[in-house]
Write a protein that holds these residues in place. Structure first.
Motif, PDB file in Angstrom:
ATOM      1  N   TYR A   1       9.606  17.456 -12.417  1.00 28.39           N
ATOM      2  CA  TYR A   1       9.824  17.788 -11.007  1.00 28.39           C
ATOM      3  C   TYR A   1       9.344  16.669 -10.099  1.00 28.39           C
ATOM      4  O   TYR A   1       9.907  16.462  -9.018  1.00 28.39           O
ATOM      5  N   ALA A   2       8.292  15.948 -10.514  1.00 30.75           N
ATOM      6  CA  ALA A   2       7.828  14.810  -9.729  1.00 30.75           C
ATOM      7  C   ALA A   2       8.901  13.726  -9.674  1.00 30.75           C
ATOM      8  O   ALA A   2       9.146  13.121  -8.616  1.00 30.75           O
ATOM      9  N   GLN A   3       9.570  13.475 -10.803  1.00 31.20           N
ATOM     10  CA  GLN A   3      10.681  12.523 -10.813  1.00 31.20           C
ATOM     11  C   GLN A   3      11.868  13.059 -10.019  1.00 31.20           C
ATOM     12  O   GLN A   3      12.521  12.325  -9.277  1.00 31.20           O
ATOM     13  N   PHE A   4      12.125  14.343 -10.185  1.00 30.87           N
ATOM     14  CA  PHE A   4      13.273  14.978  -9.538  1.00 30.87           C
ATOM     15  C   PHE A   4      13.205  14.822  -8.021  1.00 30.87           C
ATOM     16  O   PHE A   4      14.239  14.671  -7.363  1.00 30.87           O
ATOM     17  N   ALA A   5      12.017  14.839  -7.451  1.00 29.70           N
ATOM     18  CA  ALA A   5      11.870  14.804  -6.001  1.00 29.70           C
ATOM     19  C   ALA A   5      11.978  13.410  -5.415  1.00 29.70           C
ATOM     20  O   ALA A   5      11.861  13.237  -4.203  1.00 29.70           O
ATOM     21  N   GLN A   6      12.217  12.385  -6.251  1.00 27.87           N
ATOM     22  CA  GLN A   6      12.340  11.009  -5.769  1.00 27.87           C
ATOM     23  C   GLN A   6      13.750  10.502  -6.057  1.00 27.87           C
ATOM     24  O   GLN A   6      14.190  10.510  -7.207  1.00 27.87           O
ATOM     25  N   TRP A   7      14.439  10.056  -4.996  1.00 26.79           N
ATOM     26  CA  TRP A   7      15.850   9.709  -5.138  1.00 26.79           C
ATOM     27  C   TRP A   7      16.076   8.645  -6.201  1.00 26.79           C
ATOM     28  O   TRP A   7      17.037   8.710  -6.965  1.00 26.79           O
ATOM     29  N   HIS A   8      15.208   7.628  -6.266  1.00 28.36           N
ATOM     30  CA  HIS A   8      15.454   6.550  -7.224  1.00 28.36           C
ATOM     31  C   HIS A   8      15.148   6.982  -8.654  1.00 28.36           C
ATOM     32  O   HIS A   8      15.614   6.347  -9.602  1.00 28.36           O
ATOM     33  N   GLN A   9      14.382   8.065  -8.823  1.00 27.22           N
ATOM     34  CA  GLN A   9      14.060   8.552 -10.168  1.00 27.22           C
ATOM     35  C   GLN A   9      15.029   9.634 -10.652  1.00 27.22           C
ATOM     36  O   GLN A   9      15.144   9.866 -11.865  1.00 27.22           O
ATOM     37  N   LEU A  10      15.708  10.288  -9.725  1.00 32.21           N
ATOM     38  CA  LEU A  10      16.507  11.465 -10.077  1.00 32.21           C
ATOM     39  C   LEU A  10      17.557  11.153 -11.138  1.00 32.21           C
ATOM     40  O   LEU A  10      17.693  11.885 -12.126  1.00 32.21           O
ATOM     41  N   ALA A  11      18.296  10.059 -10.968  1.00 32.16           N
ATOM     42  CA  ALA A  11      19.354   9.736 -11.937  1.00 32.16           C
ATOM     43  C   ALA A  11      18.772   9.404 -13.308  1.00 32.16           C
ATOM     44  O   ALA A  11      19.453   9.544 -14.330  1.00 32.16           O
TER      45      ALA A  11
ATOM     46  N   ASP B   1       9.963  18.854  -2.948  1.00 31.55           N
ATOM     47  CA  ASP B   1       8.847  19.373  -3.727  1.00 31.55           C
ATOM     48  C   ASP B   1       8.424  20.767  -3.269  1.00 31.55           C
ATOM     49  O   ASP B   1       8.025  21.606  -4.085  1.00 31.55           O
ATOM     50  N   ASN B   2       8.528  21.026  -1.971  1.00 31.37           N
ATOM     51  CA  ASN B   2       8.054  22.298  -1.431  1.00 31.37           C
ATOM     52  C   ASN B   2       9.146  23.345  -1.240  1.00 31.37           C
ATOM     53  O   ASN B   2       8.837  24.539  -1.170  1.00 31.37           O
ATOM     54  N   VAL B   3      10.401  22.920  -1.161  1.00 34.37           N
ATOM     55  CA  VAL B   3      11.487  23.864  -0.857  1.00 34.37           C
ATOM     56  C   VAL B   3      12.473  23.989  -2.018  1.00 34.37           C
ATOM     57  O   VAL B   3      12.810  25.100  -2.440  1.00 34.37           O
ATOM     58  N   VAL B   4      12.934  22.850  -2.534  1.00 31.05           N
ATOM     59  CA  VAL B   4      13.999  22.871  -3.540  1.00 31.05           C
ATOM     60  C   VAL B   4      13.450  23.087  -4.952  1.00 31.05           C
ATOM     61  O   VAL B   4      13.936  23.952  -5.696  1.00 31.05           O
ATOM     62  N   ALA B   5      12.442  22.300  -5.334  1.00 34.26           N
ATOM     63  CA  ALA B   5      11.935  22.372  -6.712  1.00 34.26           C
ATOM     64  C   ALA B   5      11.436  23.768  -7.104  1.00 34.26           C
ATOM     65  O   ALA B   5      11.691  24.210  -8.236  1.00 34.26           O
ATOM     66  N   PRO B   6      10.722  24.525  -6.227  1.00 34.91           N
ATOM     67  CA  PRO B   6      10.313  25.878  -6.617  1.00 34.91           C
ATOM     68  C   PRO B   6      11.497  26.791  -6.937  1.00 34.91           C
ATOM     69  O   PRO B   6      11.394  27.664  -7.804  1.00 34.91           O
TER      70      PRO B   6
END
Length: 440
Positions: A263-273, A236-241
């Motif tokens: 982005y909130a989903q993206f930062a959670q491994w189980h939600q990313l897919a 959330d602080n490094v990759v998503a920006p």
């Protein structure tokens, strides 16, 4: 009750799964998996689904190290799913579509367990007469987790995969049994188990007897945050920006902030897919066309569309691990033309995870509230799980108990080994999880 000759312990974890077999003499052996001439005792909790060209009704599925291999090698369309244990207690997750086919949670977990059994070979082929104890967290992941739903899903999945009727013990209780083998005298032990999805605590009193070691449970507590939540803060602080979070887009002559829900989903491994759906991709492409910085959104789309979650996981995990021994590190990610190279400082990381540390601290308070004891009554603290190496988390325990009372053991195999040892008990019922733990 007849003596038990063998028992099996299954630690299905958010990040890794471990299976152990205990013999009547108390020796414990991990189940091994041979892949590409390498023997693994840890089976990665991951699945890769591959769309087979020319056969729309057939989806190739692989698990563990085979899933990682398939993800890295396949030229075909695929879906890589990890940390799916985090959906177990969620009533909001009913199913997901993969290449046009609907998969329930039981489809996903039973498919994983079936492949794990297949790759284990003879070790897990004849289980009908054996006690099998599976681990479960004290508190499942989620804002309003439903433990009854989680256990029903797990029961159904284990049965479909060919396991006998399952019994469950709290994961830290399993770790406690493993740790108790080294005790030389009576002791009150706090087990702190930090997994990928949950942080769980069990307070137990062990006594040396002529027959061996007896144990008395004093209290349990848990919270649905752990290693994956720490990863969330880095993403959330490094990759998503770097991928457009915090940017702007133009609409009807106005400049507006890019919505943050994806982005909130993206930062959670189980939600990313789960982001890889036609609806979400269409929304992201529309945003990219209107974005002030379209290149960042295009990179975000590539990460989602090309299913780069595993590569991202490795980059984040490597950075988190490095921060356990260094004051700063560089997070490096390079796949499909996307390059991210960002310095991450430990002091920033510790500030980001402070909300999670507070939740863990509150859950620790609860185990003492339940037991009526104080930290002074604890003879030793056994910390297990990968996140136990995070300096800020360890400092929290040192401040409460002192460094001299902290101990660590086999970080990945202690739970499965202890669960198998519980299965050898003449009366294991007292160690099985039957009482639900309220939220901290």
């Amino acid at each position: 009750m007849a003596s038990v000759q063998r028992a099996i312990g299954v630690d299905f974890g958010t990040t890794n799964t471990v299976v152990a077999i205990a013999g009547a003499d108390g020796t414990v052996t991990p189940v091994r998996f041979s892949h590409a001439d390498v023997v693994h005792e840890i089976f990665r909790s991951a699945l890769c689904y591959e769309d087979v060209p020319g056969n729309p009704r057939h989806i190739e599925t692989s698990a563990g190290p085979w899933a990682i291999e398939q993800f890295l090698a396949t030229p075909h369309e695929h879906r890589f799913i990890q940390s799916f244990k985090s959906f177990a207690a969620s009533p909001l997750f009913t199913s997901t579509q993969i290449f046009g086919k609907r998969f329930s949670y039981e489809d996903i977990l039973s498919g994983f367990l079936t492949l794990l059994r297949r790759h284990a070979g003879a070790a897990l082929q004849d289980m009908a007469s054996l006690p099998v104890i599976a681990g479960r967290p004290v508190r499942f992941v989620g804002a309003a987790p439903d433990p009854a739903l989680a256990l029903a899903r797990m029961d159904a999945s284990y049965a479909r995969a060919g396991f006998p009727a399952m019994r469950y013990a709290f994961e830290p209780v399993g770790a406690a049994f493993f740790f108790a083998r080294r005790l030389q005298q009576d002791a009150t032990i706090l087990v702190a188990d930090f997994g990928g999805g949950t942080s769980d605590f069990s307070l137990m009193r062990f006594r040396k007897t002529a027959q061996g070691i007896s144990a008395e449970p004093l209290g349990h507590s848990g919270v649905g945050v752990a290693g994956d939540a720490f990863d969330f803060r880095i993403i959330d602080n490094v990759v998503a920006p770097r991928l457009g979070k915090g940017g702007s887009y133009r609409n009807d002559g106005k400049t507006l902030p890019i919505p943050g829900q994806h982005y909130a989903q993206f930062a959670q491994w189980h939600q990313l897919a789960m982001l890889k759906s036609p609806k979400v991709l269409a929304e992201l492409r529309a945003l990219a066309k209107a974005a002030v910085d379209p290149a960042a959104l295009e990179d975000f789309i590539t990460v989602v569309e090309m299913d780069l979650g595993f590569g991202l996981y490795r980059a984040v995990s490597d950075a988190k691990t490095a921060l356990s021994s260094a004051e700063q590190t560089v997070l490096r990610f390079a796949m499909e033309g996307i390059e991210i190279r960002e310095t991450v400082r430990r002091r920033d990381f510790e500030r980001w995870i402070s909300p999670e540390l507070s939740q863990i601290d509150a859950a620790l308070d609860q185990v003492f509230a339940v037991s009526g004891l104080t930290p002074a009554a604890v003879d030793q603290v056994f910390m297990t799980g990968g996140s136990s190496f995070v300096p800020a988390l360890r400092a929290l325990f040192e401040s409460r108990f002192g460094a001299e009372r902290l101990a660590t053991g086999d970080q990945l195999q202690s739970i499965a080994s202890g669960l198998a040892l519980i299965g050898l008990e003449a009366d294991p019922a007292q160690w099985l999880a039957g009482v639900e733990i309220p939220a901290a």
